[in-house]
Design an enzyme around this catalytic site. Structure first.
Site, PDB file in Angstrom:
ATOM      1  CE1 TYR A  92      -3.967   1.545  -0.564  1.00  0.00           C
ATOM      2  CE2 TYR A  92      -3.382   2.893   1.328  1.00  0.00           C
ATOM      3  CZ  TYR A  92      -4.169   2.656   0.218  1.00  0.00           C
ATOM      4  OH  TYR A  92      -5.166   3.544  -0.117  1.00  0.00           O
ATOM      5  NE  ARG A 145      -7.672  12.769  -3.311  1.00  0.00           N
ATOM      6  CZ  ARG A 145      -7.880  12.469  -2.034  1.00  0.00           C
ATOM      7  NH1 ARG A 145      -8.567  13.267  -1.279  1.00  0.00           N
ATOM      8  NH2 ARG A 145      -7.420  11.338  -1.507  1.00  0.00           N
ATOM      9  CE  LYS A 163      -7.662   2.958   1.918  1.00  0.00           C
ATOM     10  NZ  LYS A 163      -8.329   4.228   2.126  1.00  0.00           N
ATOM     11  CD  GLU A 234      -9.734   4.668  -1.042  1.00  0.00           C
ATOM     12  OE1 GLU A 234     -10.557   4.292  -0.188  1.00  0.00           O
ATOM     13  OE2 GLU A 234      -8.692   5.260  -0.760  1.00  0.00           O
ATOM     14  CG  ASP A 235      -7.833   7.934  -3.435  1.00  0.00           C
ATOM     15  OD1 ASP A 235      -8.111   8.479  -2.348  1.00  0.00           O
ATOM     16  OD2 ASP A 235      -6.756   7.368  -3.641  1.00  0.00           O
ATOM     17  CG  ASP A 257     -10.745   4.871   4.536  1.00  0.00           C
ATOM     18  OD1 ASP A 257     -11.014   4.820   5.747  1.00  0.00           O
ATOM     19  OD2 ASP A 257      -9.589   4.936   4.098  1.00  0.00           O
ATOM     20  CG  ASP A 258     -10.508   9.005   0.283  1.00  0.00           C
ATOM     21  OD1 ASP A 258      -9.551   8.296   0.590  1.00  0.00           O
ATOM     22  OD2 ASP A 258     -11.042   8.989  -0.840  1.00  0.00           O
ATOM     23  CG  ASN A 397      -0.536  12.685   3.514  1.00  0.00           C
ATOM     24  OD1 ASN A 397       0.286  12.546   4.383  1.00  0.00           O
ATOM     25  ND2 ASN A 397      -1.757  12.176   3.591  1.00  0.00           N
TER      26      ASN A 397
END
Ligand code: NAI
Length: 537
Positions: A92, A145, A163, A234-235, A257-258, A397
């Site tokens: 990951y 993203r 994930k 996700e993303d 989850d983000d 990040n």
């Protein structure tokens, strides 16, 4: 052609490689197809480790490990679980970022489903092609993203694959019930559009109604084909992520989850900080630096936790402040987005973050601005002026964007900071004492929540479940951990931590009436019985 079922060697779920016994080799017609020796899984893991050690670059290790996943699933998971701190970064983040960027070039056989918008009216048929009929969990992205890397189109599929590996490695969700999916709605990545090896649709992203109709067709088809499915988004780009979650969270079993996982891990950090700083959670006041999607998700979860601890919504909102590129969020501003308005206060406008700290007196600052270095010495010193133990969370990040480094936080606060960051930092020695900086890693949250959802067949996924998960993570920090600067558990214990979290979340699911299975007499035993263990059958 062999008269035997020796395709078992090509089936990653049933393959044991050199660990097949002589009897099994005779039964399946494998004699001669393997070296004559029968090996234990321990020997096989040693061979995997030796091969991995030969590769210099993480991406080479990633390619080797994903090939192992596609040839011997049991051995793959046993290897990862044998040393999570060593192997998780290879399957990951950070390695998966490069893997996604280069997916078109390093692609081999992928265990994933690719759904292109051209197939919008045919999604059910595509889903039915997946060989497993009882899929319970999908992680789905549109690749717009990916981490901090931007639009990677269908190359973002590495993220759902990664994930779901974490669901199994960190919490024991059985891999056969998981399905990584990418929705191909085009890409705006010019490099990919011009790359003959880019394996996705060679057209610009669709947006607006056309995109929403595609997502709607997907949600409807997947719930029909896999009625017990839980969808993890996700993303997706922030604007889509918020809209999609709001649209579906009360209709089907789904979460993001983000937004929710990140929010829960940040909340867990604030809970731990409050446990050891002598001020109850209700007395915490949080000031965000950055007021975008990440800040909004965390802030909402904090408000839930304040309410759970007895504050009214109005009182809870009084404890959450935000600062963005145009300064402090105050009611007199007329440039605020709708989602920002509840967090704007009746206060003087300010463009000076350090000064705002002296005025608002936050117990914690959370950086989600992408502005590296924004928590300068003055900011940290002002936090120390208003707190005995200031909570400093630079969550942006990658590392270059972190609002401060661990060393800066510990040095400028003279060792008083309770610190966690989004990107990892090495331990810091200050005045002879070693501090281990925490990393706000969702991996403590989503696999465990996933295990609880899987075991209880939860009909919906609520913020309360994530607050419960945050509390359960925080509970597992001992005084000794905290004395060493740890505010999150060690990754080496991740399976045990996740198990404890899943038990608490499952209790919550039963209590809320959202489970589809009967409440068992002993939830701990029940959860344990649902956990996958990588061993040859
Ligand atoms: P976003 O683009 O939605 O929000 C950024 C916010 O920062 C905006 O409110 C913007 O006004 C503000 N900002 C930008 N420059 C500023 C400045 N000079 N001064 C004050 N405010 C400024 O981005 P998003 O999605 O909220 O992500 C923010 C960061 O959080 C990213 O670096 C992301 O990697 C990180 N993040 C970290 C996570 C973790 O688990 N550690 C999870 C999710 C996001």
């Amino acid at each position: 052609m062999s008269e035997f079922d020796n395709q078992i060697l090509r089936d990653p779920r049933r393959n044991k490689g050199t660990a097949f016994t002589i009897e099994e080799r005779q039964k399946y017609g494998l004699m001669g197809l393997l070296p004559n020796i029968v090996e234990t899984m321990e020997t096989q893991i040693r061979r995997v480790q030796i091969q991995l050690d030969h590769f210099e670059r993480p991406i080479q290790k990633y390619i080797y490990l994903t090939a192992l996943l596609d040839s011997n699933e049991t051995l793959f998971f046993k290897t990862i679980i044998s040393d999570p701190a060593k192997y998780l970064p290879l399957v990951y983040t950070p390695t998966v970022g490069e893997a996604c960027e280069r997916f078109g070039h390093i692609m081999r056989q992928s265990r994933a489903l690719f759904i292109s918008i051209d197939q919008k009216d045919n999604i059910k048929a595509l889903l039915k092609n997946w060989p497993v009929k009882d899929v319970r969990f999908t992680v789905v992205t549109d690749g717009e993203r990916i981490l901090g890397l931007g639009d990677l189109g269908i190359c973002g599929i590495g993220i759902p694959i990664g994930k779901l590996i974490l669901y199994t490695s960190c919490a024991g969700v059985p891999p056969e019930h998981t399905l990584p999916i990418v929705l191909d709605a085009g890409t705006n990545n010019e490099t990919f559009l011009n790359d003959p090896l880019y394996p996705g649709l060679k057209k610009k992203r669709v947006s607006g109604k056309e995109f929403d109709d595609f997502v709607e067709a997907f949600v409807s088809a997947i719930n029909e084909v896999f009625p017990k499915i839980c969808i993890q988004w996700e993303d997706f780009a922030g604007k889509d992520a918020i809209r999609i979650l709001e649209k579906y969270r009360d209709k089907v079993s789904t979460f993001n989850d983000d937004m929710q996982g990140t929010a829960a891990i940040a909340t867990a950090g604030i809970i731990t900080g409050s446990r050891f700083s002598g001020k109850s959670f209700r007395e915490q006041r949080i000031l965000f630096f950055g007021a975008g999607a990440a800040a909004f998700g965390i802030a909402e979860m904090l408000v839930h936790k304040f309410q759970k601890d007895g504050l009214s919504k109005e009182e809870a909102l009084q404890n959450v402040w935000m600062f963005d590129i145009n300064g402090l969020l105050v009611r007199s501003r007329n440039d605020l987005a709708d989602y920002q308005k509840p967090f704007a206060h009746d206060s003087e406008p300010s463009n000076d973050f350090a000064k705002s700290i002296l005025k608002i007196k936050p117990t914690a600052i959370i950086g989600v601005s992408t502005v590296g270095g924004a928590f300068n010495q003055q900011v940290i010193e002002n936090m120390c002026a208003v707190n005995e133990r200031p909570v400093i969370f630079p969550y942006s990040n990658p590392t270059s964007r972190s609002e401060c480094t661990a060393e800066q936080a510990y040095t400028w606060s003279k060792g008083k900071a309770i610190f966690a960051s989004g990107s990892p930092f090495a331990p810091v020695t200050f005045e002879g004492k070693i501090f281990r900086p925490g990393q706000g890693n969702n991996v403590y949250i989503f696999p465990a929540v996933g295990l609880a959802i899987f075991a209880t067949e939860a009909k919906r996924v609520t913020d309360e479940m994530f607050v419960t998960a945050a509390e359960a993570v925080a509970e597992q920090i001992t005084e000794e951990n905290f004395a060493n600067g740890l505010i999150y558990p060690l990754i080496d214990n991740i399976l045990e931590v996740s198990y404890n979290v899943a038990v608490k979340v499952a209790e919550k699911i039963f209590e809320s009436g959202l489970a589809s299975v009967k409440k068992p007499a002993d939830i701990r035993t029940f959860i344990k019985s649902k956990m996958y263990e990588p061993k040859y059958q």
